[in-house]
Motif scaffolding. Structure first.
Motif, mmCIF file in Angstrom:
data_model
loop_
_atom_site.group_PDB
_atom_site.id
_atom_site.type_symbol
_atom_site.label_atom_id
_atom_site.label_comp_id
_atom_site.label_asym_id
_atom_site.label_seq_id
_atom_site.Cartn_x
_atom_site.Cartn_y
_atom_site.Cartn_z
ATOM 1 N N THR A 106 44.623 65.022 83.367
ATOM 2 C CA THR A 106 44.938 65.021 84.904
ATOM 3 C C THR A 106 45.692 63.744 85.341
ATOM 4 N N ARG A 107 45.438 62.699 84.544
ATOM 5 C CA ARG A 107 46.326 61.482 84.997
ATOM 6 C C ARG A 107 47.651 61.764 84.659
ATOM 7 N N MET A 108 47.931 62.335 83.391
ATOM 8 C CA MET A 108 49.451 62.297 82.951
ATOM 9 C C MET A 108 50.122 63.464 84.073
ATOM 10 N N LEU A 109 49.383 64.454 84.461
ATOM 11 C CA LEU A 109 49.971 65.232 85.584
ATOM 12 C C LEU A 109 50.064 64.694 86.852
ATOM 13 N N GLN A 110 49.153 63.640 87.264
ATOM 14 C CA GLN A 110 49.259 62.929 88.586
ATOM 15 C C GLN A 110 50.640 62.061 88.377
ATOM 16 N N GLU A 111 50.726 61.457 87.307
ATOM 17 C CA GLU A 111 51.975 60.436 86.930
ATOM 18 C C GLU A 111 53.183 61.171 86.892
ATOM 19 N N ASP A 112 53.378 62.301 86.377
ATOM 20 C CA ASP A 112 54.467 62.914 86.496
ATOM 21 C C ASP A 112 54.299 64.547 86.418
ATOM 22 N N LEU A 115 55.860 66.865 84.145
ATOM 23 C CA LEU A 115 55.534 66.655 82.692
ATOM 24 C C LEU A 115 57.036 66.929 82.130
ATOM 25 N N GLU A 116 58.125 65.853 82.439
ATOM 26 C CA GLU A 116 59.357 65.972 81.853
ATOM 27 C C GLU A 116 59.363 65.739 80.358
ATOM 28 N N GLN A 117 58.466 64.982 79.933
ATOM 29 C CA GLN A 117 58.446 64.959 78.284
ATOM 30 C C GLN A 117 57.624 65.833 77.692
ATOM 31 N N VAL A 118 57.082 66.780 78.238
ATOM 32 C CA VAL A 118 56.102 67.625 77.818
ATOM 33 C C VAL A 118 56.686 69.073 77.479
ATOM 34 N N GLY A 119 56.706 69.679 76.527
ATOM 35 C CA GLY A 119 57.155 70.983 76.423
ATOM 36 C C GLY A 119 56.181 72.226 76.398
ATOM 37 N N ALA A 120 55.122 71.798 75.958
ATOM 38 C CA ALA A 120 53.833 72.570 75.970
ATOM 39 C C ALA A 120 52.573 71.933 76.146
ATOM 40 N N VAL A 121 51.482 72.619 76.888
ATOM 41 C CA VAL A 121 50.281 72.153 77.330
ATOM 42 C C VAL A 121 49.094 73.261 76.461
ATOM 43 N N LEU A 122 48.327 72.828 75.682
ATOM 44 C CA LEU A 122 47.507 73.833 75.143
ATOM 45 C C LEU A 122 46.003 73.375 75.599
ATOM 46 N N PHE A 123 45.372 74.416 75.893
ATOM 47 C CA PHE A 123 43.817 74.339 76.561
ATOM 48 C C PHE A 123 42.922 74.722 75.528
ATOM 49 N N ASP A 124 42.505 73.840 74.660
ATOM 50 C CA ASP A 124 41.800 74.276 73.926
ATOM 51 C C ASP A 124 40.268 74.576 74.129
ATOM 52 N N GLU A 125 39.196 75.296 73.587
ATOM 53 C CA GLU A 125 37.922 75.786 74.054
ATOM 54 C C GLU A 125 37.796 75.809 75.518
ATOM 55 N N PHE A 126 38.661 76.714 75.846
ATOM 56 C CA PHE A 126 38.431 76.749 77.243
ATOM 57 C C PHE A 126 37.478 77.532 78.140
ATOM 58 N N HIS A 127 36.628 78.073 76.929
ATOM 59 C CA HIS A 127 35.637 78.841 77.453
ATOM 60 C C HIS A 127 34.524 77.888 77.940
ATOM 61 N N LEU A 139 46.740 72.753 87.971
ATOM 62 C CA LEU A 139 47.847 71.875 88.196
ATOM 63 C C LEU A 139 48.958 72.174 87.503
ATOM 64 N N ALA A 140 48.681 72.489 86.149
ATOM 65 C CA ALA A 140 49.889 72.968 85.412
ATOM 66 C C ALA A 140 50.691 74.308 85.729
#
Length: 830
Positions: A106-112, A115-127, A139-140
């Motif tokens: 959440t903090r990373m998303l709020q600061e940018d 997400l210019e330096q990020v190519g992919a976001v994986l949400f593990d154990e989303f259940h 937000l993503a």
């Protein structure tokens, strides 16, 4: 490299992210998704040298996953693979895969936001559906839609209803992988557990150790149950080679690592764990699982605005995850402490935390993100409106957002601190007063488990003294003290603009201001002592100390922790508050009001000047020369609350009201003078007449007949007298009053002899309503009620005459009532 089931579907994952931007991966426990998928994406062309962020809900799992991936690359954590969790970060300029916990994302998303330096976001154990997981995905998704069309999003889970998630991700492909789970034999209880669960757990552990090989992983709802079970096992006479360890989020990181590490040769271990060990974590050597079937979750009550930890049954999905821990490395067994008949009645999935928790942190994050309403984002489950509205109100009270929902400067700073907005506001206020060090300690204390769990005294000061180590009290959980101090230091550093670390307080510094600091964080829980020893909270609810306390006679206190059971909450943690100190330091929290109100006990208007804090009245004095308009409005309010009996509704006024109601029933355009409407519109028709009055005695002087007539036009007054008169002149010449108490059946009560010669029933309201006739005997007793006089003369009169003539022989009883002379005497005049 050892082959894992996930390897068979990795080409599908890569293809899905080459052709599109989103994917849903459902992989059974043991498939290897957590560690293989991020590594497989490292060499993809679309990554273009940017990072992969993997969201892992639990700190222990995040660190373990990062360490394992680093070892697969032959590197140290912090090189290609690193992690960011609370109080622990290992990343470098070379890091391409960052495993982070939910608040960090959440903090990373709020600061940018892009997400210019990020190519992919994986949400593990989303259940597991933690609050920040749902928020991070929402937000993503908006970032992907508005700013980064090339951002890849992958939702991964072992037990997940994949279709709704795929739909949320714009119709993303669903990829499924089997797991590498060895057979697990499952044992259920034959009967339900009665009483405490710990003795049954300990007994089952002893049995499992005796009958099966391998280490034991035990799932318990919380630390209290873990400690009690450990105590019972210590008394069970287990072999000295069996080591009892704990595993929960409150342990130091080193202790968590030790709990999941392999045993020494010749040792066995029993790991007593919370749901922290449920997923994304392989505990070495586990072949036996003992599942209590219970879990502890936070439950927010919109009724009270408070959160409590509730012990509930696990879902079927969680139970399967737990059982799978026994089959990760070899065949195993699972003991379930519920019956096989109960199992189908467990919920299929865990309830999303978003639906049951305090939404204040989420509401602040949305405000900082720039979202005015949650509906602007795409959610798997939208935030509940009532709880969100309460959070919005609290943020306004804390000056974190303005009235339109935009974040204030303080709100933005609070969000960056990464703690609950209540505590963040406290830190910023304390910083202004030079109390930041004590506030950081207090915030860390309130964010952890109670340092003195066995202490009956609810005073927060004792906890702060224990933290500083000079209270003389024994505190068993030294690890908790270390975590509190580390967290306090971190927040202290964040408050320093120049980055210089601030030393924590020593001795008694700040102790006297604990109540003041808590008042900043919990302004709605400032409490005033009532005469009976109970307390009134600023939010209007009641509260009570659980037993006699040193602070039981405190005039004011602040409750940092309460339960929400019953009408009055029990205070769990509190500190005494010096109200003079609060007025000096935070006078803006006090409201000065000039109240002009109707007093129902005195039946009069009372004008008072009050200084109050929410529902708490601190000072009160008579208000001199209140506004005449406000007094009149208060009078009108009193009438609306108590009813028309406050006014002088004479018999004539009530009759007029009834006549007007009758006309309104048969004619459009007539005013509604029913009591309900008169009370609802009292300020419209009565307010101008209330000036100069102040109590019931004054109101009794009002002429209600004139006031009601004032609602009619001149034409309507004429129609009223013509169509619904007050009296009727009957054939005898008598003027009989008409009773309009029932507008549907107005009537007159008249002696039968006075109507001789009257051919038909009189009618009202322009002939639309027949008058009801109560026909009386000479002694004024009713003998007949009719709305059809002609039928009475023709049919019933002769029977009535026969009866009455015998009882009243001197009276006039003609044979022909149509031709007879009416009379109000015994006999007509000759």
């Amino acid at each position: 490299m050892t082959q894992l089931p996930i390897d068979r579907v990795l080409p599908q994952v890569l293809e899905a992210l080459q052709k599109g931007t989103n994917a849903v991966l459902v992989a059974e426990p043991g498939a290897g998704k957590t560690t293989r998928v991020p590594l497989a994406l490292l060499k993809e062309a679309w990554l273009e040298g940017r990072k992969i962020i993997m969201l892992e809900p639990r700190r222990l799992a995040a660190r373990s996953a990062a360490k394992y991936m680093a070892s697969m690359l032959g590197e140290q954590v912090g090189d290609t693979v690193g992690y960011r969790v609370r109080l622990d970060t290992k990343v470098s300029a070379r890091t391409k895969i960052e495993v982070v916990t939910e608040g960090v994302l959440t903090r990373m998303l709020q600061e940018d936001q892009a997400l210019e330096q990020v190519g992919a976001v994986l949400f593990d154990e989303f259940h597991e559906r933690h609050l920040h997981g749902d928020l991070g995905l929402a937000l993503a998704l908006q970032s992907q839609t508005l700013l980064r069309e090339d951002l890849r999003l992958v939702v991964m889970s072992a037990t997940l209803d994949a279709e709704p998630v795929a739909e949320l991700l714009g119709g993303a492909p669903i990829i499924k992988s089997s797991g590498r789970v060895y057979p697990v034999e499952t044992f259920y209880r034959s009967t339900r557990i009665e009483g405490k669960v710990e003795p049954q757990i300990a007994q089952t552990i002893v049995q499992a150790l005796r009958e099966h090989a391998g280490d034991v992983l035990v799932f318990l709802p919380g630390i209290g149950e873990i400690r009690r079970t450990a105590g019972l096992l210590a008394q069970a006479g287990l072999d000295s080679s069996i080591r009892i360890t704990e595993l929960h989020g409150s342990l130091p990181l080193e202790a968590q690592d030790a709990a999941v590490a392999p045993c020494k040769p010749g040792e066995r271990k029993v790991v007593l764990a919370t749901s922290i060990a449920e997923s994304s974590l392989t505990v070495e050597g586990i072949r036996i699982v003992v599942d209590s079937g219970l879990m502890r979750v936070p439950r927010f009550s919109p009724r009270t605005g408070m959160t409590r930890l509730a012990t509930t049954s696990v879902s079927q999905a969680s139970a399967d995850q737990r059982r799978g821990r026994a089959g990760r490395l070899a065949p195993g067994v699972c003991y379930r402490l519920w019956t096989e008949q109960e199992h189908p009645y467990l919920p299929l999935q865990n309830t999303p935390e978003l639906l049951e928790t305090d939404l204040t942190p989420l509401a602040l994050e949305l405000a900082v993100w720039g979202v005015m309403k949650p509906t602007e984002l795409a959610w798997l489950d939208p935030p509940p409106q009532v709880a969100y509205r309460q959070s919005f109100d609290l943020l306004t009270l804390l000056h974190a957002i303005d009235e339109e929902g935009r974040p204030t400067e303080w709100g933005s700073r609070i969000a960056k601190l990464g703690l609950h907005p209540r505590l963040g506001f406290m830190l910023l206020k304390a910083e202004q007063l030079g109390l930041a060090a004590a506030a950081c300690e207090l915030a860390a204390l309130l964010s952890e488990r109670d340092l003195l769990p066995q202490e009956r005294n609810v005073d927060v000061r004792l906890r702060l003294e224990a933290l500083r180590g000079y209270s003389g009290r024994l505190v068993a959980d030294r690890g908790a003290i270390q975590r509190v101090k580390a967290q306090a230091q971190q927040w202290s550093r964040m408050l320093q603009e120049n980055g210089k670390q601030q030393q924590l307080a020593d001795g008694s510094e700040g102790i006297a201001d604990i109540g003041l600091l808590l008042a900043f964080a919990y302004p709605d829980r400032i409490a005033q002592r009532r005469s009976d020893g109970r307390y009134l909270l600023a939010n209007g609810r009641g509260a009570v100390l659980p037993e006699l306390q040193p602070m039981s006679r405190a005039a004011y206190l602040v409750a940092a922790e309460l339960d929400d059971a019953g009408v009055e909450s029990r205070i769990r943690l509190a500190a005494e508050l010096n109200m003079d100190r609060l007025e000096q330091a935070a006078g803006e929290q006090l409201q000065v009001e000039e109240a002009v109100e109707w007093d129902m006990d005195a039946h009069a208007v009372r004008a008072r000047r009050r200084i109050r804090l929410g529902a708490i009245i601190l000072k009160e004095a008579p208000l001199q020369q209140p506004s005449p308009e406000r007094v009149a409005i208060a009078l009108a309010d009193g009438i609306a609350r108590e009813g028309l009996e406050l006014l002088s509704m004479s018999k004539a006024a009530k009759q007029l009201q009834a006549r007007m109601l009758l006309m309104a029933q048969h004619n459009s355009g007539w005013p509604d003078v029913s009591e309900e409407n008169l009370l609802a519109t009292v300020q419209d028709w009565l307010l101008p007449h209330l000036y100069g009055m102040k109590n019931r005695s004054d109101l009794q002087r009002l002429n209600m007949v004139q006031l009601l007539e004032g609602l009619l036009s001149w034409t309507q007054r004429q129609e009223l007298d013509e169509q619904v008169p007050t009296h009727m002149t009957v054939p005898s010449g008598s003027r009989i009053p008409i009773d309009y108490s029932d507008p549907d059946a107005p009537f007159i009560a008249v002696r039968l002899q006075e109507l001789f010669g009257l051919q038909e029933t009189p009618r009202l309201a322009g002939g639309r309503l027949p008058l009801t006739l109560h026909l009386l005997s000479p002694s004024q007793r009713p003998v007949q009620v009719t709305r059809d006089l002609q039928s009475f003369w023709n049919e019933a009169y002769f029977e009535v005459k026969k009866d009455l003539k015998g009882r009243y022989p001197k009276h006039y009883w003609p044979d022909d009532p149509y031709a007879a002379q009416p009379t109000n005497r015994v006999k007509p005049r000759t």
